[in-house]
Design an enzyme around this catalytic site. Structure first.
Site, PDB file in Angstrom:
ATOM      1  N   LYS A   1       0.845  -1.205   0.000  1.00 31.80           N
ATOM      2  CA  LYS A   1       0.000   0.000   0.000  1.00 31.80           C
ATOM      3  C   LYS A   1       0.873   1.245   0.000  1.00 31.80           C
ATOM      4  O   LYS A   1       0.615   2.196  -0.748  1.00 31.80           O
ATOM      5  CB  LYS A   1      -0.941  -0.010   1.214  1.00 31.80           C
TER       6      LYS A   1
ATOM      7  N   GLN B   1      -4.845  -1.751   9.321  1.00 29.74           N
ATOM      8  CA  GLN B   1      -4.657  -3.074   8.714  1.00 29.74           C
ATOM      9  C   GLN B   1      -5.254  -4.157   9.604  1.00 29.74           C
ATOM     10  O   GLN B   1      -4.900  -4.269  10.779  1.00 29.74           O
ATOM     11  CB  GLN B   1      -3.149  -3.321   8.468  1.00 29.74           C
TER      12      GLN B   1
ATOM     13  N   ASP C   1     -11.681   2.660   3.668  1.00 27.06           N
ATOM     14  CA  ASP C   1     -11.979   1.222   3.513  1.00 27.06           C
ATOM     15  C   ASP C   1     -13.476   1.013   3.311  1.00 27.06           C
ATOM     16  O   ASP C   1     -13.905  -0.060   2.892  1.00 27.06           O
ATOM     17  CB  ASP C   1     -11.540   0.455   4.774  1.00 27.06           C
TER      18      ASP C   1
END
Ligand code: NDP
Length: 298
Positions: free
Chosen positions: A53, A97, A120
């Site tokens: 990422k 994460q 997200d």
């Protein structure tokens, strides 16, 4: 019929090139999209996702604020990082994460993220907005699936879609997006799961089959109709003594057999996987535009 392969790596590369161009233009206006990344602990898979990422941010020109906390970090320490990022105007998106170490409360952390920075798309506020058809951050994997379909020229409108899997991160949001009254929706969707009576009966009627069950090779050729479009979200490790690692990655679809019946199919790896990070970058850029009062798509 032998299927055309949907090259997820290529579609992702095209989208990243578009984002890079957009970010360069935003920078001319003094807008630099920023992504805050939080990693707790030493899980090797999580570490490699976070590294990927950060690399993608760098490539596109997105500022990334990398925060690594030890395995034994407390809930308070983690919440403090989220709070700092919520207030930081340089950060447009916050990524925690997952999975977090077991002693941490995942739901509490996700709820604490400012919904305007929830790139997200997991915050109930964004889930709700998506469901009622308002602009919202769309969860990355399902949105990646839709982009793969659109960019491969698949007509979603009016299609019968069977989704195998009803998780909160893939199956449910994907079903929601596909039934929206919008140009990327208007499909008739059947969501299948472990209590579905006759799975093959459902998939057999579908113009588009999307497998997101996490079961290697569970969608077989006798379960799909000729000319079907198949998107394989599954990522499963199966033992393979010929590989140095001792395993290889396969999807939920029996690729070799199904590709002989399908018109379009995604491989694993190289299908949906590369799209997920790309859609995270897309959401971060959208968020920066929104924060600057510019027009956004989602
Ligand atoms: P979950 O385990 O949370 O959900 C799996 C779903 O599949 C459940 O709804 C389950 O039903 C259903 N299911 C499992 N087995 C069967 C079966 N035999 N018949 C019918 N339905 C079944 O998984 P996720 O949604 O998190 O992930 C699914 C897959 O996608 C995994 O392989 C994961 O690694 C992959 N993935 C890939 C991503 C990418 O970027 N490429 C991102 C996210 C996930 P029930 O609800 O009844 O238990």
């Amino acid at each position: 019929m032998t299927a055309q392969i949907i090259d997820g790596k290529q579609v992702a590369a095209d989208m990243r090139a578009e984002l890079k161009e957009e970010v360069a233009k935003l920078k001319e206006q003094g807008i630099v999209p920023g992504l805050g990344v939080i990693l707790v602990g030493e899980d090797p898979a999580s570490k490699s996702y976070v590294t990927a990422k950060e690399r993608t941010c760098e490539d596109i020109g997105i500022y990334s604020d990398d925060n690594r906390l030890p395995e034994d970090a407390t809930q308070e320490e983690l919440m403090a990082v989220v709070e700092r990022m919520n207030k930081d105007p340089k950060i447009n998106g916050i990524l925690v994460q997952l999975p977090l170490p077991k002693h941490l409360n995942e739901a509490e952390v996700l709820l604490a993220i400012d919904p305007d920075k929830d790139v997200d798309g997991f915050h109930p506020m964004n889930v709700g907005k998506m469901m009622v058809g308002e602009k919202a951050f769309l969860p990355c994997t399902p949105h990646g699936v839709i982009q793969l379909l659109i960019r491969s020229g698949v007509n979603i409108e009016g299609a019968n879609v069977a989704i195998v899997g009803r998780s909160n991160i893939v199956g449910k949001p994907l079903a929601n997006m596909l039934i929206q009254k919008s140009k990327t929706g208007n499909a008739t969707v059947t969501v299948c799961h472990t209590r579905t009576k006759d799975l093959a009966d459902q998939t057999m009627q579908a113009d588009i089959v999307i497998a997101a069950a996490g079961r290697p090779n569970m969608v077989t050729a006798d379960m799909v109709k000729e000319g079907v479009v198949v998107i394989d979200v599954g990522v499963n490790r199966v033992e393979d003594a010929t590989k140095k690692s001792g395993y290889r990655l396969v999807g939920d679809v029996d690729f070799e057999a199904v590709k002989e019946k399908a018109s379009l199919i995604t491989p694993v790896p190289g299908g949906v996987g590369p799209m997920t990070i790309t859609m995270l970058m897309y959401n971060t850029v959208e968020s920066a535009k929104r924060a600057a009062g510019l027009e956004t798509t989602n």
